[in-house]
Design an enzyme around this catalytic site. Structure first.
Site, PDB file in Angstrom:
ATOM      1  N   GLU A 468       0.828  -1.167  -0.022  1.00 34.09           N
ATOM      2  CA  GLU A 468       0.020   0.050   0.064  1.00 34.09           C
ATOM      3  C   GLU A 468       0.962   1.212   0.020  1.00 34.09           C
ATOM      4  O   GLU A 468       0.331   2.307  -0.212  1.00 34.09           O
ATOM      5  CB  GLU A 468      -0.756   0.051   1.191  1.00 34.09           C
ATOM      6  CG  GLU A 468      -2.111  -1.056   1.266  1.00 34.09           C
ATOM      7  CD  GLU A 468      -2.929  -1.091   2.311  1.00 34.09           C
ATOM      8  OE1 GLU A 468      -2.566  -0.528   3.507  1.00 34.09           O
ATOM      9  OE2 GLU A 468      -3.913  -1.672   2.139  1.00 34.09           O
ATOM     10  N   LYS A 581       5.910  -2.103   1.766  1.00 37.15           N
ATOM     11  CA  LYS A 581       5.174  -2.604   3.178  1.00 37.15           C
ATOM     12  C   LYS A 581       5.063  -4.066   3.332  1.00 37.15           C
ATOM     13  O   LYS A 581       5.183  -4.515   4.374  1.00 37.15           O
ATOM     14  CB  LYS A 581       3.632  -1.779   3.078  1.00 37.15           C
ATOM     15  CG  LYS A 581       2.851  -2.130   4.255  1.00 37.15           C
ATOM     16  CD  LYS A 581       1.605  -1.660   4.277  1.00 37.15           C
ATOM     17  CE  LYS A 581       0.818  -1.890   5.750  1.00 37.15           C
ATOM     18  NZ  LYS A 581      -0.472  -1.177   5.767  1.00 37.15           N
TER      19      LYS A 581
HETATM   20  C1  BGC Z   1      -2.842  -4.357   4.929  1.00 32.25           C
HETATM   21  C2  BGC Z   1      -3.814  -5.035   4.168  1.00 32.25           C
HETATM   22  C3  BGC Z   1      -4.808  -5.635   4.868  1.00 32.25           C
HETATM   23  C4  BGC Z   1      -5.347  -5.048   6.163  1.00 32.25           C
HETATM   24  C5  BGC Z   1      -6.171  -5.563   7.183  1.00 32.25           C
HETATM   25  C6  BGC Z   1      -3.292  -3.372   6.029  1.00 32.25           C
HETATM   26  O1  BGC Z   1      -2.429  -3.078   6.858  1.00 32.25           O
HETATM   27  O2  BGC Z   1      -1.750  -3.548   4.036  1.00 32.25           O
HETATM   28  O3  BGC Z   1      -2.996  -5.927   2.963  1.00 32.25           O
HETATM   29  O4  BGC Z   1      -5.821  -6.203   4.133  1.00 32.25           O
HETATM   30  O5  BGC Z   1      -4.080  -4.120   6.879  1.00 32.25           O
HETATM   31  O6  BGC Z   1      -5.452  -6.509   7.736  1.00 32.25           O
END
Ligand code: BGC
Length: 733
Positions: A468, A581
């Protein structure tokens, strides 16, 4: 010997927050944080409910915490004995995770002698609406005891308060709290029945948000006094006569007695462990961490309904808005497919039943088909806001694009459906909306494809991949590969249609021009751009990724001006670097290892791992799985252990500024399970058969587990030298 319990001694208020997650108990309907009976909302007490949400004012919509029927405070000779106010001389929390029993023992020293309380509680796995607690008091001296116990409806909320009204009442020997939500006027009803055999006086006090019994008696020195509390929890979504049902349940269970309720609960858990326990000889640390992770998955599995999914933080509170992410299909689903396939069905049914929500989300952006919510609540409501992060410097909300651009979410739903078909052989899910879901997801990607005049292939531009930190990129390899997979599966669905019952066929054919769709999807699957490895064998995560600054994770960390700064987005420290990330290309290669030769898988593992912050608990397991695929069990091990220990270590982030973001990590638990079974255990399915290719970490002497595959239960046993696969039974489903 591997232990089936967790124990923590000594009291420390700072630890009490993470203990809420570690000592969580639950039964899929409710999750009870491992907090103490005398705790209140400031200590983050929660009886978190599955699948019911509320939005108060302009705040985020989030799941409800039920009024707390466990609330109890002890007074001895007029003095209050409670934590954190009064320091104890001994304090132990204990979770028997084989039986899902939480116990607490606290002793205080007084001038006259010691005062001890011991409690035991469980959220019944036999009866989803039932929570039971036994509270024992022991004094070394004769004392006047006052036990104030009842329902505390002044609950902890992140974006509350959610109860616009709270009605407290007495009904015969029961007490009752009903909270009415502000948004949809739904009701949460908690009825408590209390059993004691010694009380001299029993007065009732009703405040604004609490209804409490005041049980007074004289304790004899050295004698145990017990109070049992029976708590029935129902909501207006469960049944029309939910109040009546709560009352009947509590009366029946009280009559049955504590021992009988506890036995039934334990039997249910034993039944689950009979299939799901994983035996690892030679490594107790791994065996405990893994089975404890599985405990958490079991405790939040929706068994009381046929259509519900699991939130990213399970039932540990309101963090992440109690919303369902790709975590369920990509990380948790396999555990249920292998150990309790009907739960896997329930999870997927939730997606089928929220297809309309996904279609309207797609439409709102001007796309076709189904764009599933990045953060899904009931009815497919998209809970992800445009502003998910607060800038630490300006304190202004930052525009994030998770909701708009993480289009890979729809492919996760398709992946889950197909995995269900392939693992269970149960095609009935296709008749219940599975076909439409796959076709609509494919239509969604099709409407996003971009063809440039001078290029022969299709692109997906302006997206966010699993990493992300890099927003709005073009041709994220993972996303494109998953879109291709979605097209291929949609083609398969068009073909499969011929084999389905006539009524389903006719329904689908009335909705879609199948021949044309099939043609479109086939062409799209063949022409969507899938990045190839460069001359060094590296697959670019997205267009231009390799041109970004190549620095280490530590260097990026050292650039932070504030430790709480967000690494991604437009100005984040990682955004203009190759630091990511979480597993992204590595997730693609884990899912589709046959896309490339093993040496390419390995090169990409080695390239991306040092560039990964592992800032999400979803990351480590993908590195573990791919390492296993590359024959590196030893390298996989620390990543496996990191996933399996997400709760035991309790090291995950708990706060973002003043916002609590902690909770349990069921996706990491699911990832650890996949690593044990598919990675080290080497389980795969081919030509309708279960096959294994073990590669155990060096200290593992034996690995033993059971797996459901196409209606048959198998037991797999592996050592470094040998393995066996035994057929145990056939499903009666
Ligand atoms: C992650 C996502 C994940 C979400 C819920 C975020 O920090 O980047 O991939 O779906 O957390 O666990």
């Amino acid at each position: 010997m591997s232990r089936w319990f967790l124990e923590e001694k000594g009291f420390d208020l700072d630890r009490a927050i993470s203990q809420g997650n570690k000592f969580l108990t639950g039964n899929g309907y409710m999750g009870i944080r491992g907090t103490l009976e005398e705790f209140e909302k400031k200590q983050l007490v929660a009886i978190n409910l599955a699948g019911i949400y509320d939005r108060a004012g302009e705040g985020w919509r989030e799941p409800l915490n039920a009024p707390n029927g466990l609330y109890t405070v002890l007074h001895v000779d007029g003095e209050t004995y409670r934590l954190p106010e009064k320091s104890p001389i001994a304090h132990t929390l204990y979770l028997d995770y084989r039986k899902a029993l939480f116990t607490r023992k606290t002793t205080w020293q007084t001038a006259k002698g010691k005062v001890t309380i011991e409690t035991e509680r469980f959220a019944s796995l036999e009866e989803p609406h039932l929570l039971v607690m036994k509270y024992c008091i022991l004094t070394e001296f004769c004392a006047d005891i006052e036990l104030v116990t009842g329902i505390d409806a002044d609950v902890w909320d992140i974006n509350g308060p959610h109860y616009a009204q709270i009605a407290l009442s007495e009904e015969g020997s029961f007490i009752k709290a009903i909270g009415t939500t502000s948004e949809n006027h739904e009701k949460v009803c908690v009825i408590e029945g209390c059993q004691t055999d010694f009380v001299k006086e029993n007065k009732l006090g009703i405040g604004e948000k609490r209804i409490l019994r005041n049980l007074a008696f004289t304790a004899e020195a050295g004698k145990r006094f017990e109070v049992t509390k029976w708590i029935g929890i129902y909501t207006s979504k469960d049944a029309k006569d939910f109040e009546e049902q709560a009352k009947v349940l509590v009366s029946q269970c009280m009559e049955q007695g504590y021992g009988a309720s506890k036995d039934l609960h334990i039997q249910q858990w034993e039944e689950r462990w009979r299939v799901s326990e994983v035996i690892i000889e030679g490594d107790d640390v791994a065996m405990e961490a893994l089975n404890y992770s599985l405990y958490h998955l079991q405790a939040i599995a929706p068994r009381h309904t046929e259509s519900l999914s699991i939130a990213a933080r399970g039932l540990s509170g309101q963090t992440y808005k109690g919303a369902v992410f790709w975590d369920t299909e990509m990380f948790m689903l396999d555990f249920f497919l292998y150990t309790e396939p009907c739960i896997a069905r329930t999870l997927l049914k939730y997606r089928l039943d929220t297809l309309e929500g996904a279609k309207s989300k797609a439409k709102s952006y001007g796309y076709e088909g189904a764009f599933y919510p990045w953060e899904s609540q009931e009815g497919g409501y998209e809970a992800c806001s445009d502003y998910n992060v607060i800038d630490v410097f300006t304190k202004r909300p930052m525009r994030t694009y998770f909701r708009d651009k993480q289009i890979h979410i729809s492919s996760a739903v398709v992946y889950g459906i197909v995995r269900y078909l392939e693992t269970t052989g149960d095609y009935s899910i296709l008749e219940e909306g599975g076909i439409e879901t796959v076709l609509e997801c494919a239509k969604f990607y099709h409407s996003l494809l971009l063809k440039r005049v001078h290029k022969a292939f299709y692109e997906l531009r302006d997206v966010i991949g699993p990493d992300e930190y890099h927003e709005r990129v073009n041709n994220n390899g993972y996303t494109n590969r998953m879109a291709k997979y979605t097209f291929e599966q949609a083609v398969r669905m068009c073909d499969l249609l011929k084999q389905l019952p006539k009524s389903t066929r006719m329904r689908i054919e009335a909705l879609y021009y199948i021949e044309k769709l099939r043609e479109q999807f086939e062409e799209a699957a063949g022409r969507i751009y899938i990045p190839e490895p460069d001359e060094e064998g590296i697959i670019e995560q997205f267009d231009g990724y390799k041109k970004l600054e190549d620095v280490s994770v530590e260097q990026v960390r050292s650039r932070l001006l504030n430790e709480k700064e967000y690494w991604g987005g437009a100005y984040g420290v990682a955004a203009h670097t190759q630091v990511i990330k979480q597993a992204d290309v590595v997730t693609w290669l884990t899912l589709f290892p046959k896309d490339f030769e093993e040496k390419i898988l390995l090169k990409n593992w080695e390239y991306y791992e040092p560039r990964t912050e592992h800032g999400s608990s979803l990351s480590a397991c993908m590195y573990a799985l791919l390492a296993c695929r590359c024959g590196m069990a030893e390298k996989a091990y620390p990543f496996f252990l990191k996933s399996a220990s997400a709760e035991i270590d309790g090291e995950g982030k708990q706060w973002a500024g003043l916002i609590y973001i902690g909770g349990t990590h069921p996706a990491a638990a699911g990832g650890a399970y996949m690593t044990a079974i598919n990675g080290f255990g080497g389980v795969y399915f081919e030509e309708g058969k279960i096959k294994v290719k073990p590669q155990l970490p060096p200290m593992w002497k034996k690995l033993r587990f059971k797996v459901w595959y196409k209606g048959m239960l198998y037991e797999v046993e592996e050592t470094h030298q040998d393995y066996s696969v035994r057929t145990l039974s056939r499903s009666t489903r």
